[in-house]
Design a protein around this motif. Structure first.
Motif, PDB file in Angstrom:
ATOM      1  N   HIS A 217       0.847  -1.188   0.000  1.00 42.14           N
ATOM      2  CA  HIS A 217       0.000   0.000   0.000  1.00 42.14           C
ATOM      3  C   HIS A 217       0.887   1.245   0.000  1.00 42.14           C
ATOM      4  O   HIS A 217       2.005   1.252   0.532  1.00 42.14           O
ATOM      5  CB  HIS A 217      -0.950   0.007   1.187  1.00 42.14           C
ATOM      6  N   SER A 218       0.390   2.317  -0.585  1.00 43.34           N
ATOM      7  CA  SER A 218       1.172   3.540  -0.759  1.00 43.34           C
ATOM      8  C   SER A 218       1.189   4.366   0.524  1.00 43.34           C
ATOM      9  O   SER A 218       0.239   4.360   1.304  1.00 43.34           O
ATOM     10  CB  SER A 218       0.596   4.368  -1.906  1.00 43.34           C
ATOM     11  N   SER A 219       2.291   5.106   0.716  1.00 44.33           N
ATOM     12  CA  SER A 219       2.360   6.056   1.828  1.00 44.33           C
ATOM     13  C   SER A 219       1.674   7.367   1.475  1.00 44.33           C
ATOM     14  O   SER A 219       1.422   8.197   2.353  1.00 44.33           O
ATOM     15  CB  SER A 219       3.824   6.322   2.195  1.00 44.33           C
ATOM     16  N   ASN A 220       1.363   7.569   0.184  1.00 40.98           N
ATOM     17  CA  ASN A 220       0.618   8.745  -0.258  1.00 40.98           C
ATOM     18  C   ASN A 220      -0.867   8.519   0.050  1.00 40.98           C
ATOM     19  O   ASN A 220      -1.463   7.536  -0.390  1.00 40.98           O
ATOM     20  CB  ASN A 220       0.837   8.963  -1.753  1.00 40.98           C
ATOM     21  N   ALA A 221      -1.464   9.446   0.800  1.00 39.02           N
ATOM     22  CA  ALA A 221      -2.838   9.256   1.268  1.00 39.02           C
ATOM     23  C   ALA A 221      -3.828   9.131   0.113  1.00 39.02           C
ATOM     24  O   ALA A 221      -4.745   8.301   0.152  1.00 39.02           O
ATOM     25  CB  ALA A 221      -3.240  10.404   2.194  1.00 39.02           C
ATOM     26  N   PHE A 222      -3.653   9.939  -0.944  1.00 38.07           N
ATOM     27  CA  PHE A 222      -4.595   9.907  -2.059  1.00 38.07           C
ATOM     28  C   PHE A 222      -4.485   8.587  -2.821  1.00 38.07           C
ATOM     29  O   PHE A 222      -5.499   7.937  -3.132  1.00 38.07           O
ATOM     30  CB  PHE A 222      -4.327  11.081  -2.999  1.00 38.07           C
ATOM     31  N   ILE A 223      -3.246   8.161  -3.116  1.00 33.03           N
ATOM     32  CA  ILE A 223      -3.062   6.892  -3.834  1.00 33.03           C
ATOM     33  C   ILE A 223      -3.525   5.724  -2.967  1.00 33.03           C
ATOM     34  O   ILE A 223      -4.130   4.769  -3.463  1.00 33.03           O
ATOM     35  CB  ILE A 223      -1.591   6.718  -4.254  1.00 33.03           C
ATOM     36  N   ALA A 224      -3.277   5.817  -1.658  1.00 35.41           N
ATOM     37  CA  ALA A 224      -3.727   4.761  -0.750  1.00 35.41           C
ATOM     38  C   ALA A 224      -5.248   4.640  -0.761  1.00 35.41           C
ATOM     39  O   ALA A 224      -5.795   3.530  -0.701  1.00 35.41           O
ATOM     40  CB  ALA A 224      -3.222   5.038   0.665  1.00 35.41           C
ATOM     41  N   LEU A 225      -5.938   5.774  -0.863  1.00 32.71           N
ATOM     42  CA  LEU A 225      -7.396   5.746  -0.945  1.00 32.71           C
ATOM     43  C   LEU A 225      -7.855   5.067  -2.234  1.00 32.71           C
ATOM     44  O   LEU A 225      -8.777   4.244  -2.220  1.00 32.71           O
ATOM     45  CB  LEU A 225      -7.946   7.170  -0.872  1.00 32.71           C
ATOM     46  N   LEU A 226      -7.202   5.407  -3.345  1.00 29.01           N
ATOM     47  CA  LEU A 226      -7.544   4.765  -4.614  1.00 29.01           C
ATOM     48  C   LEU A 226      -7.256   3.261  -4.565  1.00 29.01           C
ATOM     49  O   LEU A 226      -8.030   2.463  -5.105  1.00 29.01           O
ATOM     50  CB  LEU A 226      -6.760   5.412  -5.760  1.00 29.01           C
ATOM     51  N   GLN A 227      -6.164   2.894  -3.924  1.00 21.34           N
ATOM     52  CA  GLN A 227      -5.856   1.470  -3.774  1.00 21.34           C
ATOM     53  C   GLN A 227      -6.943   0.766  -2.969  1.00 21.34           C
ATOM     54  O   GLN A 227      -7.363  -0.353  -3.313  1.00 21.34           O
ATOM     55  CB  GLN A 227      -4.500   1.291  -3.090  1.00 21.34           C
ATOM     56  N   PHE A 228      -7.397   1.422  -1.915  1.00 18.52           N
ATOM     57  CA  PHE A 228      -8.447   0.832  -1.083  1.00 18.52           C
ATOM     58  C   PHE A 228      -9.734   0.645  -1.883  1.00 18.52           C
ATOM     59  O   PHE A 228     -10.410  -0.383  -1.766  1.00 18.52           O
ATOM     60  CB  PHE A 228      -8.695   1.725   0.136  1.00 18.52           C
ATOM     61  N   ILE A 229     -10.062   1.614  -2.716  1.00 17.32           N
ATOM     62  CA  ILE A 229     -11.293   1.537  -3.509  1.00 17.32           C
ATOM     63  C   ILE A 229     -11.179   0.456  -4.583  1.00 17.32           C
ATOM     64  O   ILE A 229     -12.139  -0.297  -4.828  1.00 17.32           O
ATOM     65  CB  ILE A 229     -11.596   2.909  -4.149  1.00 17.32           C
ATOM     66  N   CYS A 230     -10.014   0.376  -5.217  1.00 21.47           N
ATOM     67  CA  CYS A 230      -9.841  -0.535  -6.356  1.00 21.47           C
ATOM     68  C   CYS A 230      -9.401  -1.935  -5.948  1.00 21.47           C
ATOM     69  O   CYS A 230      -9.434  -2.852  -6.779  1.00 21.47           O
ATOM     70  CB  CYS A 230      -8.822   0.032  -7.343  1.00 21.47           C
ATOM     71  N   SER A 231      -9.003  -2.114  -4.700  1.00 19.23           N
ATOM     72  CA  SER A 231      -8.484  -3.418  -4.280  1.00 19.23           C
ATOM     73  C   SER A 231      -9.489  -4.554  -4.481  1.00 19.23           C
ATOM     74  O   SER A 231      -9.104  -5.639  -4.943  1.00 19.23           O
ATOM     75  CB  SER A 231      -8.029  -3.356  -2.821  1.00 19.23           C
ATOM     76  N   PRO A 232     -10.794  -4.379  -4.159  1.00 16.66           N
ATOM     77  CA  PRO A 232     -11.729  -5.491  -4.416  1.00 16.66           C
ATOM     78  C   PRO A 232     -11.790  -5.894  -5.890  1.00 16.66           C
ATOM     79  O   PRO A 232     -11.942  -7.080  -6.201  1.00 16.66           O
ATOM     80  CB  PRO A 232     -13.073  -4.920  -3.927  1.00 16.66           C
ATOM     81  N   ILE A 233     -11.678  -4.909  -6.795  1.00 17.34           N
ATOM     82  CA  ILE A 233     -11.708  -5.227  -8.226  1.00 17.34           C
ATOM     83  C   ILE A 233     -10.475  -6.026  -8.613  1.00 17.34           C
ATOM     84  O   ILE A 233     -10.549  -7.042  -9.316  1.00 17.34           O
ATOM     85  CB  ILE A 233     -11.805  -3.934  -9.054  1.00 17.34           C
ATOM     86  N   TYR A 234      -9.283  -5.562  -8.162  1.00 20.51           N
ATOM     87  CA  TYR A 234      -8.039  -6.283  -8.457  1.00 20.51           C
ATOM     88  C   TYR A 234      -8.075  -7.682  -7.842  1.00 20.51           C
ATOM     89  O   TYR A 234      -7.587  -8.644  -8.436  1.00 20.51           O
ATOM     90  CB  TYR A 234      -6.837  -5.503  -7.925  1.00 20.51           C
ATOM     91  N   ARG A 235      -8.635  -7.763  -6.652  1.00 20.63           N
ATOM     92  CA  ARG A 235      -8.711  -9.064  -5.993  1.00 20.63           C
ATOM     93  C   ARG A 235      -9.631 -10.000  -6.748  1.00 20.63           C
ATOM     94  O   ARG A 235      -9.335 -11.198  -6.906  1.00 20.63           O
ATOM     95  CB  ARG A 235      -9.226  -8.864  -4.561  1.00 20.63           C
ATOM     96  N   PHE A 236     -10.738  -9.469  -7.245  1.00 26.37           N
ATOM     97  CA  PHE A 236     -11.717 -10.278  -7.958  1.00 26.37           C
ATOM     98  C   PHE A 236     -11.173 -10.740  -9.308  1.00 26.37           C
ATOM     99  O   PHE A 236     -11.307 -11.906  -9.684  1.00 26.37           O
ATOM    100  CB  PHE A 236     -12.998  -9.476  -8.145  1.00 26.37           C
TER     101      PHE A 236
END
Length: 283
Positions: A217-236
């Motif tokens: 996960h990114s240390s950049n708060a904005f990128i970390a938020l995008l990672q959190f949002i997109c993680s279920p899609i990447y996981r799926f």
């Protein structure tokens, strides 16, 4: 005193009955759907339904039916591995050169290396020439065909065994048996990171090393938020988590020989995958 007039009725009077459970449920559903029907009746439900059916159907074909779609998925994954190697060529070379520092108990014997999540064998070109024997562990059986092709293209690497199974349970490997374990983009894909690390510590010989390169996960708060949002899609779709704190898991695994790791950004791949960590943990 005038008596009231009495009338007789040919039909029985209707007496209101208390509502039964079925009627209550029906009324509740009707009241719930009423605003939906009014406010959302103009949405393009046909297109939304078609897109949902295509997505679910495509994933079902990949998951449950072998054939052209599954082979296409394997091929596209191999192309990503090639791009990944191009983006991380220098980092991988430096990391795999650490295998040359591992000393075996018997002079002249090759290093016994276990790679978890071997997939297409993208790491084979980086193994030191004629120095290792590799045991490959891969949970997806279809990858074995591609892995064999990669091994034929890299004859300097001797593959001793191909094991189909999960890294959480490598019971076929005895305790203190291998000199090194390799993981790239596997800790971010497995079900239980801590269990995998426990298995790695179990099978490593004293003085053995675990080398790893993983997205984090990114240390950049904005990128970390995008990672959190997109993680279920990447996981799926791809089975990859974007939000795991791999360095923290490594520290909790108690590699007594020490940990050396570096956090960096990879250029040339998706920015959601670009935060990376590479390191060496010693038993």
């Amino acid at each position: 005193m005038t008596q009231p007039n009495l009338y007789s009725f040919s039909q029985q009077l209707l007496i209101e009955k208390p509502p039964i459970l079925l009627d209550t449920i029906r009324e509740l559903v009707s009241n719930t759907l009423a605003p939906f029907q009014q406010d959302y009746c103009y949405w393009p439900w046909t297109k939304i339904g078609t897109a949902a059916i295509v997505c679910i159907g495509s994933y079902s074909l990949y998951k449950y039916l072998p054939g052209c779609y599954r082979r296409y998925y394997m091929s596209s994954t191999k192309k990503f591995s090639q791009r990944y190697n191009q983006a991380l060529h220098l980092e991988k070379e430096a990391l795999f050169n650490e295998l040359k520092t591992v000393k075996t108990r018997e002079d002249g014997r090759k290093l016994q290396v276990l790679e978890i999540g071997a997939a297409h064998g993208a790491n084979m070109p980086y193994y030191p020439r004629h120095l290792v024997e590799v045991i490959c562990v891969e949970p997806v059986r279809e990858f074995v065909t591609y892995l064999r092709e990669t091994l034929q293209q890299n004859p300097h690497v001797k593959c001793r065994e191909l094991l189909v199974g999960n890294a959480e349970n490598i019971s076929v490997i005895r305790d203190n048996q291998v000199d090194a374990v390799v993981s790239t983009l596997t800790l971010s894909s497995c079900r239980d990171v801590d269990q995998v690390l426990s298995e790695i510590r179990r099978i490593l010989k004293p003085g053995g090393i675990f080398i790893y390169m993983e997205n984090i996960h990114s240390s950049n708060a904005f990128i970390a938020l995008l990672q959190f949002i997109c993680s279920p899609i990447y996981r799926f779709l791809f089975g990859i988590s974007l939000v795991r704190n791999i360095p923290e898991h490594i520290e909790r695994a108690h590699f007594n020989g020490g940990i050396t790791q570096r956090i960096f950004i990879v250029h040339g791949i998706s920015f959601l995958l670009s935060p990376h960590v590479s390191g060496i943990a010693r038993k």
